[in-house]
Design an enzyme around this catalytic site. Sequence first.
Site, short mmCIF file in Angstrom:
data_model
loop_
_atom_site.label_atom_id
_atom_site.label_comp_id
_atom_site.label_asym_id
_atom_site.label_seq_id
_atom_site.Cartn_x
_atom_site.Cartn_y
_atom_site.Cartn_z
N GLY A 128 60.79 -4.89 -69.69
CA GLY A 128 59.56 -4.46 -69.01
C GLY A 128 58.34 -5.18 -69.58
O GLY A 128 57.45 -5.61 -68.82
N GLU A 160 59.33 1.66 -65.50
CA GLU A 160 60.00 2.86 -66.05
C GLU A 160 60.95 2.38 -67.12
O GLU A 160 61.94 1.71 -66.82
CB GLU A 160 60.79 3.57 -64.94
CG GLU A 160 59.94 4.20 -63.88
CD GLU A 160 58.92 5.14 -64.47
OE1 GLU A 160 59.25 5.87 -65.41
OE2 GLU A 160 57.78 5.12 -63.99
N SER A 175 62.52 -1.39 -72.41
CA SER A 175 61.12 -1.69 -72.71
C SER A 175 60.94 -3.18 -72.99
O SER A 175 59.91 -3.77 -72.64
CB SER A 175 60.66 -0.88 -73.92
OG SER A 175 60.68 0.47 -73.58
N CYS A 189 67.73 7.32 -70.11
CA CYS A 189 66.50 7.00 -70.83
C CYS A 189 65.84 8.26 -71.38
O CYS A 189 65.09 8.20 -72.33
CB CYS A 189 65.55 6.24 -69.93
SG CYS A 189 65.10 7.19 -68.52
N GLY A 195 64.32 -0.12 -66.49
CA GLY A 195 65.15 -0.83 -67.45
C GLY A 195 64.59 -0.68 -68.85
O GLY A 195 63.82 0.24 -69.13
N1 LIG Z 1 62.50 5.15 -67.79
C1 LIG Z 1 63.46 5.09 -66.91
O1 LIG Z 1 63.32 5.58 -65.81
C2 LIG Z 1 64.76 4.43 -67.25
C3 LIG Z 1 64.90 3.51 -68.24
N2 LIG Z 1 66.10 2.92 -68.51
C4 LIG Z 1 66.19 1.99 -69.62
O2 LIG Z 1 66.94 0.87 -69.20
C5 LIG Z 1 67.74 0.36 -70.25
C6 LIG Z 1 69.15 0.19 -69.76
O3 LIG Z 1 69.17 -0.53 -68.63
P1 LIG Z 1 69.42 -2.11 -68.68
O4 LIG Z 1 70.05 -2.43 -67.39
O5 LIG Z 1 70.12 -2.51 -69.93
O6 LIG Z 1 67.96 -2.68 -68.81
P2 LIG Z 1 67.52 -4.22 -68.82
O7 LIG Z 1 66.09 -4.19 -69.15
O8 LIG Z 1 68.42 -5.05 -69.63
O9 LIG Z 1 67.74 -4.69 -67.31
C7 LIG Z 1 67.09 -4.07 -66.22
C8 LIG Z 1 66.98 -5.08 -65.09
O10 LIG Z 1 66.09 -6.13 -65.46
C9 LIG Z 1 66.72 -7.39 -65.29
N3 LIG Z 1 66.19 -8.33 -66.27
C10 LIG Z 1 66.66 -8.60 -67.52
N4 LIG Z 1 65.88 -9.52 -68.12
C11 LIG Z 1 64.88 -9.82 -67.25
C12 LIG Z 1 63.73 -10.68 -67.29
N5 LIG Z 1 63.45 -11.42 -68.36
N6 LIG Z 1 62.91 -10.70 -66.22
C13 LIG Z 1 63.15 -9.94 -65.13
N7 LIG Z 1 64.24 -9.13 -65.04
C14 LIG Z 1 65.08 -9.06 -66.07
C15 LIG Z 1 68.20 -7.09 -65.46
O11 LIG Z 1 68.98 -8.10 -64.89
C16 LIG Z 1 68.31 -5.74 -64.77
O12 LIG Z 1 68.37 -5.89 -63.37
C17 LIG Z 1 67.58 1.35 -71.36
O13 LIG Z 1 66.68 0.84 -72.29
C18 LIG Z 1 66.98 2.57 -70.69
O14 LIG Z 1 66.19 3.38 -71.48
C19 LIG Z 1 67.19 3.21 -67.79
C20 LIG Z 1 67.13 4.11 -66.78
C21 LIG Z 1 65.92 4.80 -66.43
O1 LIG Z 2 64.12 9.83 -60.25
C1 LIG Z 2 64.42 11.03 -60.13
O2 LIG Z 2 64.76 11.54 -59.06
C2 LIG Z 2 64.37 11.91 -61.34
C3 LIG Z 2 64.55 11.17 -62.60
C4 LIG Z 2 65.98 11.15 -63.09
O3 LIG Z 2 66.92 11.11 -62.34
N1 LIG Z 2 66.13 11.17 -64.40
C5 LIG Z 2 67.41 11.19 -65.09
C6 LIG Z 2 67.56 10.03 -66.00
C7 LIG Z 2 67.59 8.74 -65.40
C8 LIG Z 2 67.35 7.76 -66.51
O4 LIG Z 2 68.20 7.40 -67.29
O5 LIG Z 2 66.20 7.45 -66.59
C9 LIG Z 2 67.44 12.34 -66.05
O6 LIG Z 2 66.35 12.80 -66.45
O7 LIG Z 2 68.54 12.72 -66.44
#
Ligand SMILES: NC(=O)C1=CN([C@@H]2O[C@H](COP(=O)(O)OP(=O)(O)OC[C@H]3O[C@@H](n4cnc5c(N)ncnc54)[C@H](O)[C@@H]3O)[C@@H](O)[C@H]2O)C=CC1
Ligand SMILES: O=C(O)CCC(=O)N[C@@H](CCC(=O)O)C(=O)O
Length: 505
Positions: free
Chosen positions: A247, A265, A244, A299, A242
């Site tokens: 996180g 992540e 940062s 992300c 989700g």
């Molecule tokens: N590095 C990675 O692998 C990835 C990162 N992301 C990041 O995720 C974000 C988009 O996803 P979102 O769903 O908007 O993220 P988010 O951080 O808003 O939510 C993620 C999860 O955390 C929960 N959550 C929210 N506040 C919380 C708290 N205070 N304590 C515990 N849990 C809580 C939400 O309900 C949701 O299930 C983007 O910033 C994106 O970059 C998305 C996909 C992959």
């Molecule tokens: O977890 C995997 O199998 C590989 C990572 C992956 O699927 N990455 C996607 C993005 C997912 C995200 O938004 O983090 C990608 O690199 O397109």
Amino acid sequence: MTVSANNTELQSCELLERSEITGEVFIGGMWCLGDSSPIESVDPLTGMSYWNGASCSTNQVNQAINAACNAFIEWSMTDIEYRIELCQRFAELLKSSSNDLAALIHLETGKPVWECATEAASMIGKVDLSINAYHQRTGVTEADKGEFKTQLSHRAHGAIAVLGPYNFPGHLPNGHIVPALIAGNTIIFKPSELTPAVGEFMVRLWQKAGLPNGVVNLVQGGGDVGEALSRHSGIKGLLFTGSSKTGERIHQSFAHAPNKILALEMGGNNPLVIGSVSDIKSAVYTIIQSAFISAGQRCTCARRLILIENDINKKLLRELSAACEKLVIGGSDDSYYGPVISRSAANRVLAFQSQLETLGAKAVVTCQMVDDHSAVLTPGIWDVSDADGILDEECFGPILQVYWASDLHSAITLANDTKYGLSSGLISDDKKQWQYFYPRARAGIINWNRPLTGASGSAPFGGIGASGNHRPSAFYAADYCAYPVASMLSEHIALPEKLLPGVSL
Ligand SMILES: NC(=O)C1=CN([C@@H]2O[C@H](COP(=O)(O)OP(=O)(O)OC[C@H]3O[C@@H](n4cnc5c(N)ncnc54)[C@H](O)[C@@H]3O)[C@@H](O)[C@H]2O)C=CC1
Ligand SMILES: O=C(O)CCC(=O)N[C@@H](CCC(=O)O)C(=O)O
């Protein structure tokens, strides 16, 4: 720009009925209604609500954690072959229902069906990848040391919470759940409150695959439910994908729990540097794939395009802008991308664009809402070279910021000027430029002449800085799903050939 129509509205009710999606949660092997505030899921293409359920109360969160804790010992003691067999059964069920799953992801996120089909395929592929990773990264190994042997084995942690994001509502939580189950953990899964139906669909398949009661539990709700899970003393770890910001909050709630495993992540402010390029069309295509796929909701998406100043790159930017103007976006099957997740998310993207403008950035292409009901945004490109200050933030939408740099060295300095560190890349035909770029770029993913998106599940996946906590997922998820146990083993107790000085028996 072509904005295509949504063509799946009529089929959605039938899909939900066929998939037996009821809006319930799953605790200790029983489906029941959440007993706190109502939640609904809304199609971001139409604004239509199609899934109604309710958040879990604190009491239900406690029950789900208890169920996972109670199921842990028996599950973790099962034979690994049995756990693998259940995961393979889950993969078979995913295969046979992949059209429904893709349609549901489409309904819930608005992503084009072709992209949702690739998400369903990645979920299926994750099972074999995770089995391989289990054996390669963890599993059991032995070495003969003469008088004794050494053994390295791995143990599951216990009941683990998995919190999912909305952009890949199936694939990303699945990437935590599958390896965690193979390792012998039990799960409390909370999908994003914006994509609860896909979460429910997945857990119904796990149940059909024959998981014992309590091994996977589903709770629904928003940040408050996530927080209740993360602060609970019963969980032995939390696997998070989700933003940062969230996180970091979770990390704080783990401050007095050094014994718990936490995999984070998170987002990025990812740079793509353009060096010496001869094939402009290929470069433009790779930039579009990097910045605008999934409406910029990955992300790994490029947020910053750093061009080394020369005439070819000026032409490249003009061709990129022209290609963006021609993108087909919206709801139909031939769209490149669909809406962002909600109207309010779309407004946040536009607010970010306004901030850029206030700082003095110049529009190359302006991002706009296409109508008054959907969350579809046209792509935006902004030249921020002369802006007064930078916004080192992740804008999770189709906006690309452009910088001009005098040479590769200053391009790399700009690229690294971020608190994040997820993905970074160079587009250049000059191998020397790549050899200069690679050791200096700071990120968990560093690509050359490939899009920043589309990372492979057979490699580790994650970032540094505000992008993660050095626990990469995908192939290395096996590592955080189990802890190592080192043993020295001898079937009989025996004296060594020579006693140590000073000891006589
Ligand atoms: N590095 C990675 O692998 C990835 C990162 N992301 C990041 O995720 C974000 C988009 O996803 P979102 O769903 O908007 O993220 P988010 O951080 O808003 O939510 C993620 C999860 O955390 C929960 N959550 C929210 N506040 C919380 C708290 N205070 N304590 C515990 N849990 C809580 C939400 O309900 C949701 O299930 C983007 O910033 C994106 O970059 C998305 C996909 C992959
Ligand atoms: O977890 C995997 O199998 C590989 C990572 C992956 O699927 N990455 C996607 C993005 C997912 C995200 O938004 O983090 C990608 O690199 O397109």
